[in-house]
Design a protein around this motif. Structure first.
Motif, short mmCIF file in Angstrom:
data_model
loop_
_atom_site.label_atom_id
_atom_site.label_comp_id
_atom_site.label_asym_id
_atom_site.label_seq_id
_atom_site.Cartn_x
_atom_site.Cartn_y
_atom_site.Cartn_z
N VAL A 91 0.86 -1.19 0.00
CA VAL A 91 0.00 0.00 0.00
C VAL A 91 0.89 1.24 0.00
O VAL A 91 1.81 1.35 0.82
N LEU A 92 0.62 2.16 -0.93
CA LEU A 92 1.36 3.41 -1.02
C LEU A 92 0.43 4.57 -0.67
O LEU A 92 -0.70 4.62 -1.14
N GLN A 114 4.36 7.09 2.33
CA GLN A 114 4.30 6.04 3.34
C GLN A 114 4.09 4.71 2.61
O GLN A 114 3.29 4.63 1.67
N VAL A 115 4.82 3.69 3.05
CA VAL A 115 4.76 2.37 2.40
C VAL A 115 4.39 1.32 3.44
O VAL A 115 5.04 1.23 4.49
N PHE A 116 3.36 0.54 3.14
CA PHE A 116 2.92 -0.55 4.01
C PHE A 116 3.05 -1.87 3.23
O PHE A 116 2.74 -1.92 2.04
N VAL A 117 3.48 -2.91 3.92
CA VAL A 117 3.63 -4.22 3.30
C VAL A 117 2.93 -5.26 4.17
O VAL A 117 3.05 -5.24 5.40
N GLN A 118 2.21 -6.17 3.52
CA GLN A 118 1.55 -7.26 4.23
C GLN A 118 2.49 -8.46 4.25
O GLN A 118 2.77 -9.07 3.21
N HIS A 130 2.32 -3.85 7.93
CA HIS A 130 3.37 -3.16 8.68
C HIS A 130 3.88 -1.97 7.86
O HIS A 130 4.11 -2.09 6.66
N LYS A 131 4.04 -0.83 8.54
CA LYS A 131 4.60 0.35 7.86
C LYS A 131 6.12 0.20 7.81
O LYS A 131 6.78 0.16 8.84
N ILE A 132 6.67 0.13 6.60
CA ILE A 132 8.11 -0.08 6.45
C ILE A 132 8.85 1.21 6.09
O ILE A 132 10.07 1.26 6.14
N VAL A 147 14.00 3.12 0.83
CA VAL A 147 13.04 2.14 1.33
C VAL A 147 13.78 0.82 1.51
O VAL A 147 14.24 0.22 0.54
N GLN A 148 13.92 0.38 2.74
CA GLN A 148 14.67 -0.83 3.03
C GLN A 148 13.71 -2.00 3.29
O GLN A 148 13.07 -2.07 4.33
N HIS A 149 13.62 -2.88 2.30
CA HIS A 149 12.77 -4.07 2.42
C HIS A 149 13.36 -5.16 1.53
O HIS A 149 13.86 -4.86 0.43
N PRO A 150 13.36 -6.42 1.97
CA PRO A 150 13.98 -7.48 1.16
C PRO A 150 13.27 -7.79 -0.14
O PRO A 150 13.87 -8.38 -1.05
N VAL A 151 12.00 -7.41 -0.28
CA VAL A 151 11.24 -7.78 -1.48
C VAL A 151 10.87 -6.56 -2.33
O VAL A 151 10.98 -6.60 -3.56
N TYR A 152 10.47 -5.45 -1.69
CA TYR A 152 9.93 -4.33 -2.45
C TYR A 152 10.83 -3.10 -2.37
O TYR A 152 11.51 -2.87 -1.37
N ASP A 153 10.80 -2.32 -3.44
CA ASP A 153 11.50 -1.05 -3.49
C ASP A 153 10.57 -0.01 -4.09
O ASP A 153 9.79 -0.32 -4.99
#
Length: 218
Positions: A91-92, A114-118, A130-132, A147-153
């Motif tokens: 979610v953006l 703001q970036v949220f990932v399920q 979770h807000k990443i 944006v630090q996330h193992p799957v999304y950028d």
């Protein structure tokens, strides 16, 4: 019936499609999750001040890039300040976008996102939102905030706005027209632009929309 026996036909169909050379399915947008919508699904739009310059905030259009590192599939997400968009389990939320004045150097464009990932921390936990990331992202200075996330950028590609004396070009008009509907065009992510020698000062962050993380530990 065993789970493997159920999954076998689907695996065979996927393998058959790959052999025929059919393209991989493109990511599809879905509705904003209730867990986020009930706690402020829309991003807060900062109140315009007397010194605001250029296109009014609510009329600006930002183009964000979203990359799924698992399948190397990226797409453009076109949004206006105050909008919330869901793409799969991401979610953006866009609060604002800005670009430097025509006579300022170095030129840059940015957006407060703001970036949220399920996802889940462990296999035993239930999926939760979770807000990443929450902050400014800059097109020409990506190293300032990441944006630090193992799957999304997520990164900024454009902030369509004008200042007095500037005329709206075809690109800006096309961006404004497409902002009303979701954009899901798959494309390869361009290489990150090198940081400018003199990095621009980050604009003051707008008031964040307070969103409690769903299923987050105390």
């Amino acid at each position: 019936m065993a789970r493997g026996a159920i999954a076998a036909p689907f695996a065979a169909l996927a393998l058959l499609s790959a052999c025929k050379g059919e393209p991989a399915p493109e990511p599809q947008e879905t509705g904003v999750p209730e867990a986020i919508a009930q706690t402020g699904g829309k991003a807060v739009i900062p109140v315009a001040g007397k010194d605001d310059y250029g296109t009014p905030l609510k009329e600006r259009v930002a183009t964000l890039g979203l990359l799924n590192k698992r399948n190397n599939l990226s797409q453009d997400v076109v949004m206006k300040p105050g909008e919330t968009r869901r793409v799969g389990n991401v979610v953006l939320k866009l609060a604002s976008c800005e670009r430097t004045l025509p006579w300022e150097a170095p030129a840059d464009e940015g957006a407060f996102v703001q970036v949220f990932v399920q996802d889940r921390a462990t296999a035993q936990e239930k999926l939760g939102w979770h807000k990443i990331f929450s902050g400014w992202l800059f097109k020409n200075s990506p190293a300032l905030n990441v944006v630090q996330h193992p799957v999304y950028d997520v990164w900024v590609k454009k902030c369509a706005m004008n200042f007095p004396g500037e005329e709206a070009g075809p690109a800006d008009a096309a961006s404004a027209k497409s902002a009303a509907k979701a954009s899901g065009t798959a494309s390869a992510r361009p290489a990150a632009s090198p940081s400018a020698s003199a990095t621009p000062a980050a604009p003051a962050a707008p008031e964040e929309d307070v969103v409690e993380e769903a299923n987050a530990p105390d």
